[in-house]
Motif scaffolding. Structure first.
Motif, mmCIF file in Angstrom:
data_model
loop_
_atom_site.group_PDB
_atom_site.id
_atom_site.type_symbol
_atom_site.label_atom_id
_atom_site.label_comp_id
_atom_site.label_asym_id
_atom_site.label_seq_id
_atom_site.Cartn_x
_atom_site.Cartn_y
_atom_site.Cartn_z
ATOM 1 N N ASN A 81 -19.216 -96.605 -15.571
ATOM 2 C CA ASN A 81 -19.804 -95.314 -15.948
ATOM 3 C C ASN A 81 -20.202 -95.383 -17.421
ATOM 4 O O ASN A 81 -20.054 -96.418 -18.070
ATOM 5 C CB ASN A 81 -18.827 -94.166 -15.657
ATOM 6 C CG ASN A 81 -17.505 -94.324 -16.365
ATOM 7 O OD1 ASN A 81 -17.461 -94.675 -17.545
ATOM 8 N ND2 ASN A 81 -16.411 -94.083 -15.654
ATOM 9 N N GLU A 82 -20.698 -94.284 -17.943
ATOM 10 C CA GLU A 82 -21.176 -94.266 -19.320
ATOM 11 C C GLU A 82 -20.081 -94.656 -20.317
ATOM 12 O O GLU A 82 -20.323 -95.407 -21.264
ATOM 13 C CB GLU A 82 -21.717 -92.863 -19.645
ATOM 14 C CG GLU A 82 -22.413 -92.774 -20.982
ATOM 15 C CD GLU A 82 -23.021 -91.400 -21.214
ATOM 16 O OE1 GLU A 82 -23.103 -91.014 -22.393
ATOM 17 O OE2 GLU A 82 -23.401 -90.736 -20.247
ATOM 18 N N ILE A 83 -18.867 -94.189 -20.087
ATOM 19 C CA ILE A 83 -17.765 -94.482 -21.009
ATOM 20 C C ILE A 83 -17.386 -95.960 -20.958
ATOM 21 O O ILE A 83 -17.259 -96.611 -22.010
ATOM 22 C CB ILE A 83 -16.538 -93.594 -20.695
ATOM 23 C CG1 ILE A 83 -16.874 -92.139 -21.010
ATOM 24 C CG2 ILE A 83 -15.313 -94.054 -21.478
ATOM 25 C CD1 ILE A 83 -15.850 -91.138 -20.506
ATOM 26 N N THR A 84 -17.214 -96.512 -19.748
ATOM 27 C CA THR A 84 -16.805 -97.918 -19.661
ATOM 28 C C THR A 84 -17.904 -98.865 -20.143
ATOM 29 O O THR A 84 -17.607 -99.920 -20.710
ATOM 30 C CB THR A 84 -16.344 -98.301 -18.237
ATOM 31 O OG1 THR A 84 -17.401 -98.055 -17.311
ATOM 32 C CG2 THR A 84 -15.096 -97.528 -17.839
ATOM 33 N N LYS A 86 -20.036 -98.134 -22.619
ATOM 34 C CA LYS A 86 -19.960 -98.067 -24.085
ATOM 35 C C LYS A 86 -18.739 -98.811 -24.604
ATOM 36 O O LYS A 86 -18.812 -99.497 -25.625
ATOM 37 C CB LYS A 86 -19.943 -96.615 -24.547
ATOM 38 C CG LYS A 86 -21.298 -95.951 -24.416
ATOM 39 C CD LYS A 86 -21.277 -94.515 -24.883
ATOM 40 C CE LYS A 86 -22.662 -93.906 -24.729
ATOM 41 N NZ LYS A 86 -22.689 -92.497 -25.108
ATOM 42 N N ASP A 87 -17.607 -98.713 -23.906
ATOM 43 C CA ASP A 87 -16.402 -99.422 -24.318
ATOM 44 C C ASP A 87 -16.606 -100.934 -24.213
ATOM 45 O O ASP A 87 -16.195 -101.690 -25.102
ATOM 46 C CB ASP A 87 -15.200 -98.991 -23.471
ATOM 47 C CG ASP A 87 -14.752 -97.573 -23.780
ATOM 48 O OD1 ASP A 87 -15.142 -97.022 -24.836
ATOM 49 O OD2 ASP A 87 -14.018 -97.012 -22.944
ATOM 50 N N TYR A 128 -7.043 -100.399 -21.193
ATOM 51 C CA TYR A 128 -6.863 -99.353 -22.203
ATOM 52 C C TYR A 128 -5.406 -99.240 -22.627
ATOM 53 O O TYR A 128 -4.498 -99.388 -21.804
ATOM 54 C CB TYR A 128 -7.307 -97.996 -21.653
ATOM 55 C CG TYR A 128 -8.790 -97.897 -21.407
ATOM 56 C CD1 TYR A 128 -9.651 -97.474 -22.407
ATOM 57 C CD2 TYR A 128 -9.330 -98.228 -20.172
ATOM 58 C CE1 TYR A 128 -11.017 -97.377 -22.184
ATOM 59 C CE2 TYR A 128 -10.696 -98.141 -19.936
ATOM 60 C CZ TYR A 128 -11.527 -97.716 -20.950
ATOM 61 O OH TYR A 128 -12.877 -97.629 -20.730
ATOM 62 N N ASN A 131 -5.819 -94.695 -24.013
ATOM 63 C CA ASN A 131 -7.249 -94.360 -23.971
ATOM 64 C C ASN A 131 -8.120 -95.144 -24.948
ATOM 65 O O ASN A 131 -9.304 -94.852 -25.081
ATOM 66 C CB ASN A 131 -7.477 -92.856 -24.153
ATOM 67 C CG ASN A 131 -6.949 -92.061 -22.983
ATOM 68 O OD1 ASN A 131 -7.044 -92.504 -21.840
ATOM 69 N ND2 ASN A 131 -6.376 -90.906 -23.256
#
Length: 158
Positions: A81-84, A86-87, A128, A131
């Motif tokens: 997803n967008e968060i993973t 970017k991470d 993580y 988080n």
């Protein structure tokens, strides 16, 4: 002098296109880079064994790291997803800065991951700690095998 990164994954080294490209580079007296992007060899791990049997065959350091991760209550995400995304890219930047190599753009990884993911041929794992992303690996799936392509980690969480 300019530098061009031309480094085919070992699965394509004997392909006709790769051999043509090598010939062109040789004709223009190009020199190979001192460091390859992709590994020289592929390691196959049979994961049909019981977990205890797999762990028994791991190197001592790998078993130690796995047990340490359990004690530190880390979480693993298999989501894309967008968060993973970017991470993953953040960890690519951290790793490339530490190891002094260039990485591709966020757009490159975004297209790569989403293209393979739409076909069910991509796996992105991100670890993580409270988080905060500490490591991430990208695999593509081909012929029932998962191939590690890229990964990154943050040394602040060793």
């Amino acid at each position: 002098m300019i530098a061009i990164n031309f480094d085919s994954p070992n699965i394509f080294l004997d392909s006709e296109n790769n051999l043509k490209a090598i010939k062109i580079f040789e004709d223009y007296r190009c020199l190979p880079a001192s460091r390859k992007t992709y590994p020289e060899a592929t390691v196959l791990l049979d994961i049909s064994q019981e977990p205890e049997e797999l762990l028994k065959n791991f190197h001592t350091k790998h078993r130690y790291n796995l047990n340490l991760a359990k004690k530190k209550d880390l979480t693993i995400s298999f989501e894309i997803n967008e968060i993973t995304l970017k991470d993953f890219y953040y960890l690519q930047k951290v790793t490339s800065g530490r190891q002094k190599y260039l990485i591709k753009s966020f757009e490159y990884y975004n297209v790569l991951i989403n293209t393979f993911n739409k076909r069910g041929k991509c796996l992105l794992t991100t670890c993580y700690s409270e988080n905060n992303p500490i490591s991430s690996w990208l695999f593509v799936i081909y012929d029932d095998n998962a191939y590690y392509l890229y990964g990154g980690s943050d040394d602040n969480y060793k």
